[in-house]
Write a protein that holds these residues in place. Structure first.
Motif, short mmCIF file in Angstrom:
data_model
loop_
_atom_site.label_atom_id
_atom_site.label_comp_id
_atom_site.label_asym_id
_atom_site.label_seq_id
_atom_site.Cartn_x
_atom_site.Cartn_y
_atom_site.Cartn_z
N ALA A 166 0.83 -1.21 0.00
CA ALA A 166 0.00 0.00 0.00
C ALA A 166 0.86 1.26 0.00
O ALA A 166 0.60 2.20 -0.76
N SER A 167 1.91 1.28 0.83
CA SER A 167 2.73 2.50 0.87
C SER A 167 3.55 2.64 -0.41
O SER A 167 3.73 3.74 -0.92
N LEU A 168 4.01 1.51 -0.96
CA LEU A 168 4.75 1.57 -2.23
C LEU A 168 3.85 2.12 -3.35
O LEU A 168 4.25 3.01 -4.11
N ARG A 169 2.63 1.56 -3.41
CA ARG A 169 1.70 1.97 -4.48
C ARG A 169 1.42 3.47 -4.40
O ARG A 169 1.49 4.19 -5.38
N LYS A 170 1.13 3.92 -3.19
CA LYS A 170 0.80 5.33 -3.01
C LYS A 170 2.01 6.22 -3.35
O LYS A 170 1.87 7.26 -3.99
N ALA A 171 3.19 5.78 -2.93
CA ALA A 171 4.40 6.57 -3.20
C ALA A 171 4.68 6.65 -4.70
O ALA A 171 5.04 7.71 -5.22
N LEU A 172 4.51 5.53 -5.40
CA LEU A 172 4.76 5.53 -6.85
C LEU A 172 3.82 6.50 -7.56
O LEU A 172 4.19 7.19 -8.51
N GLU A 173 2.58 6.53 -7.06
CA GLU A 173 1.59 7.43 -7.64
C GLU A 173 1.97 8.89 -7.41
O GLU A 173 1.99 9.69 -8.34
N ILE A 174 2.29 9.21 -6.15
CA ILE A 174 2.61 10.60 -5.80
C ILE A 174 3.88 11.04 -6.53
O ILE A 174 3.97 12.17 -7.00
N ALA A 175 4.85 10.14 -6.63
CA ALA A 175 6.11 10.49 -7.29
C ALA A 175 5.98 10.49 -8.82
O ALA A 175 6.92 10.83 -9.52
N ASP A 176 4.81 10.10 -9.31
CA ASP A 176 4.56 10.00 -10.75
C ASP A 176 5.66 9.18 -11.43
O ASP A 176 6.31 9.62 -12.37
#
Lengths: 786, 268
Positions: free
Chosen positions: A424-434
């Motif tokens: 979950a944290s990886l997915r969210k971070a990848l999204e925010i970091a584009d």
């Protein structure tokens, strides 16, 4: 929840006094008749003391005393100790050398205190210190941990300068996993030595009261009770009940103020000798020499993968530099706070780690923000990133394949992770970091002549330190519970006494939020009292991101007891059965009726005791609790760093930072975000700037801020900070801790990004412009055949 | 800090006479180099002569084809001077790049060049522009003024009063900052005035600021960054420490020189 309860971004109650210069730090305190101490320190890294002549110094104006190790011994003042026993692989106990507060017979590092002058004024003390004549026989020195075993022996008790050779894990099973592996990634890593540099330097005032034969110590400490315990039980200066330790406002610690140092012991001891309060305040130059440093590991690490990119084994060998003497917790940092975290966020079936701790002629090394866990994260996250590159697998994808997905999870290195959702944290971070548009950004940078890189760090840490029974079985000399007392006044206001210590964490706000949330009273009606052994019964202090998970849990437990007692009082006041009393939103209600009493009513009646007899119920409303955690907590998350490298100069600019952390339940998101910001700054400092360098003679080359590069605002980007939440099942509040995460996650993220940009893996920390430029050049000029 | 005598003269004459008659005296300008070493007890002058109250030592003025800056003019005042910004934006950028606001509010041009720290910025500007250092006794060309590490041509009883810079818009300074101190790890000042081209380097030299004749020759042919491509200086004689090897410094001299030239072209 009120607007000041759990989860509210309440502004820090303590900031008004800090920002307006009204704080009370140790150096702000002056005692009547106070004298000043100045330490004469060794200019040599290693030398025998042939003689010390203090006569010229003692005769100077204003000088009250010139004291050396000889007087210390004459007064039978005990040595400083390391409180965590580690045993070597062969079962032998660690080799702890005597550590007197003033050198006896020899000095072992530049800065080792040799004598102290106590004088009417500080300039007089400094003048006199210059007149002390020490005849040294200079000995060969060793500062590099990798060379320590072959270096000159520093302490009689430790042949080959080896403190212990410790191991964790199953060697045979790990070797077997490597034998059958498809691919092995190997790295040689130096985790650079750091100088802590808290904004407020250390300080101490010792005061002896002949009337009561008791001592008071004002001290910049993160754990006043532990300081009192060590100074009474081991140093033997005063019995515990005759020693009061006060840690007033403390301006940053980062671990460096956990330890019991020579200077506070000497200030206390000297105060009795001269019959005057004695103040010592460290200056910045002295701090570089005398504060315990952090990190300083030399590591070879190997990670084995199968043909699907699953990690099948991890082998690590680390040499840890503990400096010239064993500082208070130093033995535990490269062992139980390091090797136990080598599983990272991954299901790794077999791990074997060997750690050799060595003495060198450098200032002691001990815990520094993260303490062992940044070193572990750096090893694991560098290996995973490099492994992904070697295997041709997208680094986030390789991580995903190896994430632990079910909890509780038992790692092969002691820890049982209780909860988490790493995906979950990886997915969210990848999204925010584009992340998906990174190639586009890389091309855009290339058009401007810049090398762009991206680096990941999916870190884990063990916080909420720690279950006492567990750490006891691992050699800890103390329990790591926390205590609290909740004192309700007759008017309903509340004082919380806590064994935690705030030196930047904002406890006066977050702890008050908990009380406000639980009792439904305004946050202004809550005071948090800490840092005084005469006020707080006992406490283990603040470090290891433990004050939320352990300290606040103790408060919550005390609040449970307060609520239970208050319900009894309310039942008398409302003339109802105790079982019918409900406590909600700060009101006691008789179930199913409109009868109620306010919090303040009940508090008052608890004290006036008119409505119940003392035989059925004790008057008053005050409860204490000791809370011992059931497990460590396991904050985890994903940090993504994006850099641009100037190939002409090697300069690294951080152009993007995404942090998605799982700290469990968040008490105050603003304070948590601040902790993340500061932690990342320190991690970036380690990765790009900071390095405490000793030369081969044991002289500290980076002895001032002119040579020791601290991170500045201009070195840092605007962070994107976000969170995911899995509740921590191991404490009543569901919190995990946030103070160290940034410093733990950041170095690997930065170096992974820099190596990605440059295309060379062998870039040391700090990745200075020179180091990066050299790496770029090594790439540009293909190595010639030997 | 050790005890010392303190004087605060209001005229240059007084200052000169105090300097002549005091034993082991130091002139106090901005104090940002001297005071820290005194606090560390690494310097212990018997007498300090504070120049801050001498009005005639401050100010910026245009004199013919020169820009004249009083020795006690603070970095901030030079950086913000409309006269300097208009006449030589490349020179105004030098004090603007020094230290932090605290330093710029105290530090002075005279103090900087008299101290001749090998990593200071102003020596590069003086040498790069062919400035003249004016003292109470004489005029010293920059080429003769900076004689070594923390060494200058100043005599013990000499006080810098002014620094005169020949005006050219085609000049610029580029610096690569030391990661810890923020001083110039390498700083290059490039100037073209008429047919004369000067390239002066600070930070890199083992014995202080120096010129680079090969770069000057190349830029004389054509004043453009491209002219410097492929040119480099030898690491021999350059400073080397944990932050930058002589080789790295030599490389940075080339990079900073190209960047400074590009800026100078843009100004000019």
């Amino acid at each position: 929840m009120t607007g000041t309860g759990i989860g509210a971004a309440v502004r820090r109650k303590e900031d008004l006094r800090f920002i307006t210069g009204r704080g009370h730090y140790t150096d702000d305190i002056s005692r009547p008749g106070q004298a000043y101490a100045c330490f004469l320190r060794s200019p040599h890294a290693h030398a025998r003391i042939r003689s010390i002549d203090t006569s010229a110094a003692a005769n100077l104006p204003g000088v009250l005393a010139v004291l050396t190790g000889a007087e210390l011994q004459a007064d039978k003042i005990g040595n400083l100790i390391c409180g965590w026993m580690i045993h070597s692989k062969d079962g032998s106990p660690m080799k702890m050398a005597p550590h007197p507060a003033l050198a006896v017979g020899k000095v072992c590092y530049v800065g080792d205190p040799v004598a102290v002058v106590v004088a009417e004024t500080l300039p007089q003390a400094k003048d006199a210190a210059e007149k002390i004549v020490v005849d040294y026989e200079v000995l060969p020195a060793v500062a590099d941990p990798a060379k320590a075993k072959e270096g000159p022996q520093i302490h009689e008790v430790a042949p080959r300068n080896t403190i212990y050779e410790w191991a964790l894990g199953d060697k045979a099973a790990t070797d077997a996993a490597f034998a059958s592996a498809r691919h092995v990634t190997r790295l040689d890593i130096v985790n650079n030595r750091l100088a802590p540099n808290a904004l407020e330097p250390r300080a101490a005032i010792g005061e002896y009261d002949a009337g009561s034969d008791s001592f008071t110590l004002w001290n910049t400490t993160q754990n006043p009770h532990v300081a009192r315990l060590v100074i009474s039980a081991f140093v033997g200066l005063a019995p515990e009940h005759k020693l009061r330790v006060i840690a007033p406002d403390v301006g940053g610690g980062f671990g460096s103020k956990i330890f019991i140092y020579p200077e506070e012991v000497v200030a206390l001891w000297a105060s009795k000798r001269v019959g005057r309060p004695v103040k010592w305040t460290c200056d910045r130059s002295e701090a570089f020499l005398a504060d315990a440093h952090g990190r300083d590991h030399v590591t070879h690490a190997e990670m084995a993968f199968d043909d699907k990119g699953k990690i099948v084994g991890l082998r690590v060998h680390t040499i840890a530099n503990l400096g010239a003497y064993m500082s208070t917790f130093s033995s535990s940092i490269p062992t139980y706070l390091y090797a136990t975290l080598l599983s990272g966020q991954y299901a790794i079936p077999h791990i074997y780690c060997e750690v050799d701790a060595v003495y060198t002629n450098t200032v002691p090394v001990d815990a520094y923000r993260g303490a062992g866990r940044p070193e572990a994260t750096f090893v694991v996250e560098r290996l995973v990133e490099v492994g992904a590159r070697e295997l041709g697998i997208d680094p986030p994808e390789l991580r995903r394949r190896n994430f632990i997905k079910s909890f509780p999870h038992q790692t092969p290195v002691i820890m049982t992770y209780d909860a988490g959702d790493y995906e979950a944290s990886l997915r969210k971070a990848l999204e925010i970091a584009d992340y998906k548009n990174f190639p586009k950004r890389k091309r855009e940078s290339a058009r401007r002549g810049k090398l762009r890189g991206i680096g990941f760090s999916t870190y884990i840490e063990a916080c909420g330190i720690a279950p006492s029974q567990a750490v006891g079985s691992l050699g800890a000399g103390v329990g790591l519970w926390e205590s609290a007392e909740v004192r309700v006044n007759p008017t309903g206001s509340v004082e919380v006494l806590t064994g935690s210590h705030s030196h930047g964490q904002g406890h006066e706000t977050t702890f008050a939020q908990l009380v406000s949330d639980r009792l439904g009273i305004p946050i202004e009606n809550v005071s948090v009292i800490h840092g005084d052994t005469d006020k707080v019964q006992f406490g283990m202090g603040t470090y290891g991101s433990r004050s939320g998970a352990v300290g606040m849990s103790a408060i919550a437990k005390a609040l449970d007891k307060v609520e239970a007692k208050a319900k009894k009082v309310a039942s008398h006041l409302l003339e109802a059965a105790e079982g019918d009393i409900e406590f909600k939103d700060g009101k006691f209600i008789v179930s199913g009726t409109d009868k109620s009493a306010t919090w303040a009513d009940v508090a008052l009646h608890a004290y006036i005791a008119h409505k119940f007899s003392g035989q059925e119920l004790e008057p008053g409303l005050k409860e204490g609790a000791f809370y011992d955690p059931t497990n460590f907590t396991f904050p985890a998350g994903c940090h993504i760093c994006e850099v641009e490298v100037d190939p002409d100069t090697g300069e690294v600019t951080i152009v993007g930072w995404t942090a998605v952390d799982d700290f469990g339940v968040v008490i105050n998101p603003m304070i948590v975000e601040g902790q993340v910001h500061g932690g990342i700054a320190q991690g970036v400092g380690q990765a790009l700037l900071e390095h405490a360098v000793y030369n081969s003679d044991g002289q500290l080359v980076t002895g001032s801020l002119m040579d020791y590069a601290m991170p500045r605002a201009g070195n840092l980007p605007s962070y994107k900070v976000d969170m995911t939440v899995t509740r921590c099942p191991s404490n009543p509040l569901g919190v995990k801790g946030c103070g160290e995460a940034g410093a733990i996650a950041a170095p690997a993220a930065v170096i992974n990004a820099v190596t990605d940009a440059v295309g060379v893996e062998d870039i040391p920390m700090p990745a200075t412009p020179q180091a990066v430029w050299s790496a770029i050049r090594s790439r540009a000029q293909p190595r010639q055949a030997a | 800090m050790y005890a010392f005598d303190f004087h605060r003269p209001t005229t240059l004459r007084q200052a000169v006479s105090l300097l002549a008659k005091s034993e082991d005296a130091k002139l106090l300008a901005g104090g940002h180099s001297l005071i820290p070493v005194m606090k560390l007890r690494l310097a212990s002058p018997r007498t300090l002569i504070d120049l801050s109250q001498i009005q005639e030592l401050t100010g910026v003025e245009l004199k013919g084809r020169s820009l004249v800056i009083g020795a006690m003019t603070r970095h901030r005042d030079v950086a913000n001077s409309p006269i300097v910004q208009e006449a030589m934006p490349g020179l105004a950028a030098v004090p603007a790049s020094i230290g932090d606001p605290h330093v710029r509010n105290r530090g002075t041009i005279g103090g900087s060049i008299a101290n001749n720290d090998p990593n200071a910025d102003y020596p590069a500007a003086c040498l790069g522009l062919g400035a003249t250092i004016i003292t109470n006794k004489r005029k010293i060309p920059a080429d003769e003024f900076f004689t070594g590490l923390f060494e200058t041509a100043l005599e013990p009883d000499e006080i810098i009063t002014k620094v005169s810079f020949p005006i050219t818009r085609k000049c610029a300074y580029e610096k690569f900052k030391h990661p810890a101190s923020g001083f110039a790890l390498v700083g290059v000042f490039v100037a073209k005035r008429g047919s004369e081209v000067r390239v002066a380097v600070t930070g890199a030299g083992a014995s202080g600021v120096f010129r680079v004749p090969s770069f000057e020759e190349a830029l004389k042919k054509r004043f453009a960054p491209k002219s410097l491509e492929g040119l480099s200086i030898s690491p021999e004689g350059l400073a080397s420490d944990i932050h930058a090897s002589a080789e790295y410094r030599a490389h940075l001299v080339g990079v900073m020189a190209r960047r400074a030239t590009a800026k100078a072209v843009a100004y000019g």
